[in-house]
Design a protein around this motif. Sequence first.
Motif, PDB file in Angstrom:
ATOM      1  N   GLN A  44       0.696  -0.988   0.143  1.00 52.93           N
ATOM      2  CA  GLN A  44       0.211   0.192   0.067  1.00 52.93           C
ATOM      3  C   GLN A  44       0.877   1.181   0.052  1.00 52.93           C
ATOM      4  N   ILE A  45       0.683   2.183  -1.024  1.00 50.94           N
ATOM      5  CA  ILE A  45       1.277   3.367  -1.103  1.00 50.94           C
ATOM      6  C   ILE A  45       0.646   4.400  -0.641  1.00 50.94           C
ATOM      7  N   ASN A  46       0.995   5.394   0.121  1.00 47.62           N
ATOM      8  CA  ASN A  46       0.130   6.648   0.753  1.00 47.62           C
ATOM      9  C   ASN A  46       0.959   7.868   0.652  1.00 47.62           C
ATOM     10  N   THR A  47       0.461   8.924   0.382  1.00 54.50           N
ATOM     11  CA  THR A  47       1.129  10.277   0.247  1.00 54.50           C
ATOM     12  C   THR A  47       0.269  11.159   0.924  1.00 54.50           C
ATOM     13  N   ASP A  48       1.108  12.228   1.611  1.00 50.07           N
ATOM     14  CA  ASP A  48       0.254  13.391   1.879  1.00 50.07           C
ATOM     15  C   ASP A  48      -0.305  14.120   0.981  1.00 50.07           C
ATOM     16  N   LYS A  49      -0.988  15.479   1.278  1.00 47.66           N
ATOM     17  CA  LYS A  49      -1.559  16.224   0.309  1.00 47.66           C
ATOM     18  C   LYS A  49      -0.544  16.979  -0.649  1.00 47.66           C
ATOM     19  N   ASN A  50       0.797  17.167  -0.074  1.00 48.74           N
ATOM     20  CA  ASN A  50       1.648  17.858  -0.839  1.00 48.74           C
ATOM     21  C   ASN A  50       2.292  16.797  -2.035  1.00 48.74           C
ATOM     22  N   ILE A  51       2.165  15.498  -2.136  1.00 49.46           N
ATOM     23  CA  ILE A  51       2.633  14.712  -2.992  1.00 49.46           C
ATOM     24  C   ILE A  51       1.722  14.078  -3.995  1.00 49.46           C
ATOM     25  N   ASP A  52       1.778  14.147  -5.128  1.00 44.82           N
ATOM     26  CA  ASP A  52       0.898  13.478  -6.078  1.00 44.82           C
ATOM     27  C   ASP A  52       0.985  11.992  -6.023  1.00 44.82           C
ATOM     28  N   GLY A  53      -0.205  11.254  -5.559  1.00 43.70           N
ATOM     29  CA  GLY A  53       0.136   9.649  -5.654  1.00 43.70           C
ATOM     30  C   GLY A  53      -0.589   9.378  -6.837  1.00 43.70           C
ATOM     31  N   ASN A  54      -0.247   9.453  -7.873  1.00 39.40           N
ATOM     32  CA  ASN A  54      -0.900   9.243  -9.313  1.00 39.40           C
ATOM     33  C   ASN A  54      -0.469   7.691  -9.589  1.00 39.40           C
ATOM     34  N   GLU A  55      -1.117   7.129 -10.301  1.00 36.61           N
ATOM     35  CA  GLU A  55      -1.044   5.660 -10.628  1.00 36.61           C
ATOM     36  C   GLU A  55       0.366   5.079 -11.018  1.00 36.61           C
ATOM     37  N   ARG A  56       1.062   6.254 -11.709  1.00 34.06           N
ATOM     38  CA  ARG A  56       2.502   5.899 -12.163  1.00 34.06           C
ATOM     39  C   ARG A  56       3.383   5.774 -11.012  1.00 34.06           C
ATOM     40  N   LEU A  57       3.155   6.598 -10.066  1.00 30.43           N
ATOM     41  CA  LEU A  57       4.168   6.732  -8.883  1.00 30.43           C
ATOM     42  C   LEU A  57       3.750   5.278  -8.078  1.00 30.43           C
ATOM     43  N   VAL A  58       2.670   4.986  -7.953  1.00 34.94           N
ATOM     44  CA  VAL A  58       2.239   3.877  -7.210  1.00 34.94           C
ATOM     45  C   VAL A  58       2.746   2.519  -8.007  1.00 34.94           C
ATOM     46  N   SER A  59       2.515   2.712  -8.998  1.00 35.57           N
ATOM     47  CA  SER A  59       3.131   1.300  -9.831  1.00 35.57           C
ATOM     48  C   SER A  59       4.484   1.285  -9.794  1.00 35.57           C
ATOM     49  N   PHE A  60       5.240   2.135 -10.003  1.00 29.12           N
ATOM     50  CA  PHE A  60       6.738   2.244  -9.776  1.00 29.12           C
ATOM     51  C   PHE A  60       7.249   1.839  -8.539  1.00 29.12           C
ATOM     52  N   TYR A  61       6.652   2.217  -7.437  1.00 25.03           N
ATOM     53  CA  TYR A  61       7.200   2.101  -6.134  1.00 25.03           C
ATOM     54  C   TYR A  61       6.832   0.617  -5.627  1.00 25.03           C
ATOM     55  N   THR A  62       5.750   0.232  -6.251  1.00 23.85           N
ATOM     56  CA  THR A  62       5.060  -0.893  -5.927  1.00 23.85           C
ATOM     57  C   THR A  62       5.930  -2.155  -6.589  1.00 23.85           C
ATOM     58  N   SER A  63       6.490  -2.046  -7.942  1.00 21.67           N
ATOM     59  CA  SER A  63       7.234  -2.916  -8.678  1.00 21.67           C
ATOM     60  C   SER A  63       8.653  -2.871  -8.045  1.00 21.67           C
ATOM     61  N   GLU A  64       9.071  -1.693  -7.402  1.00 18.51           N
ATOM     62  CA  GLU A  64      10.239  -1.594  -6.793  1.00 18.51           C
ATOM     63  C   GLU A  64      10.663  -2.216  -5.711  1.00 18.51           C
ATOM     64  N   LEU A  65       9.479  -2.237  -4.748  1.00 12.83           N
ATOM     65  CA  LEU A  65       9.400  -2.912  -3.409  1.00 12.83           C
ATOM     66  C   LEU A  65       9.314  -4.679  -3.535  1.00 12.83           C
ATOM     67  N   GLU A  66       8.540  -4.731  -4.637  1.00 11.02           N
ATOM     68  CA  GLU A  66       8.415  -6.382  -4.960  1.00 11.02           C
ATOM     69  C   GLU A  66       9.838  -6.824  -5.197  1.00 11.02           C
ATOM     70  N   LYS A  67      10.526  -6.090  -6.110  1.00 16.78           N
ATOM     71  CA  LYS A  67      11.751  -6.524  -6.295  1.00 16.78           C
ATOM     72  C   LYS A  67      12.716  -6.586  -5.262  1.00 16.78           C
ATOM     73  N   GLU A  68      12.806  -5.481  -4.663  1.00 17.05           N
ATOM     74  CA  GLU A  68      13.743  -5.305  -3.445  1.00 17.05           C
ATOM     75  C   GLU A  68      13.522  -6.298  -2.369  1.00 17.05           C
ATOM     76  N   LEU A  69      12.081  -6.576  -2.032  1.00 17.07           N
ATOM     77  CA  LEU A  69      11.919  -7.575  -0.909  1.00 17.07           C
ATOM     78  C   LEU A  69      11.691  -8.774  -1.286  1.00 17.07           C
ATOM     79  N   ALA A  70      11.991  -9.198  -2.494  1.00 14.16           N
ATOM     80  CA  ALA A  70      11.581 -10.513  -2.833  1.00 14.16           C
ATOM     81  C   ALA A  70      12.264 -11.624  -1.999  1.00 14.16           C
TER      82      ALA A  70
END
Length: 104
Positions: free
Chosen positions: A4-30
């Motif tokens: 789960q990716i959460n952002t505060d009101k000052n950071i745009d939590g768009n789909e691209r950001l969520v997708s990128f960080y989700t895939s990075e986490l899956e790779k790094e914590l595999a």
Amino acid sequence: MQIQINTDKNIDGNERLVSFYTSELEKELARFDDKITRVEVHFGDENSEKFSKNDKRCLIEVRIVKKEPLAVTEYADTIEKAFYGAITKIKKVLTVANEKMHQH
């Protein structure tokens, strides 16, 4: 592993950001995938529109099967740097926790 990716009101939590960080986490914590049930990432900008050094925050909380959650926080001047700093920290914490579980 649920992510789960959460952002505060000052950071745009768009789909691209969520997708990128989700895939990075899956790779790094595999290698810990069988022990982790959930990962929560919280991005924040401490100073809103004002610029200052190390005002971007990334908090990563990892929930492990039958254990207390582990959390780390990293501050940097960009959310990318904060994220990768937090990933480095959480991998170290998970490695130590994993070693302790195998010793018992």
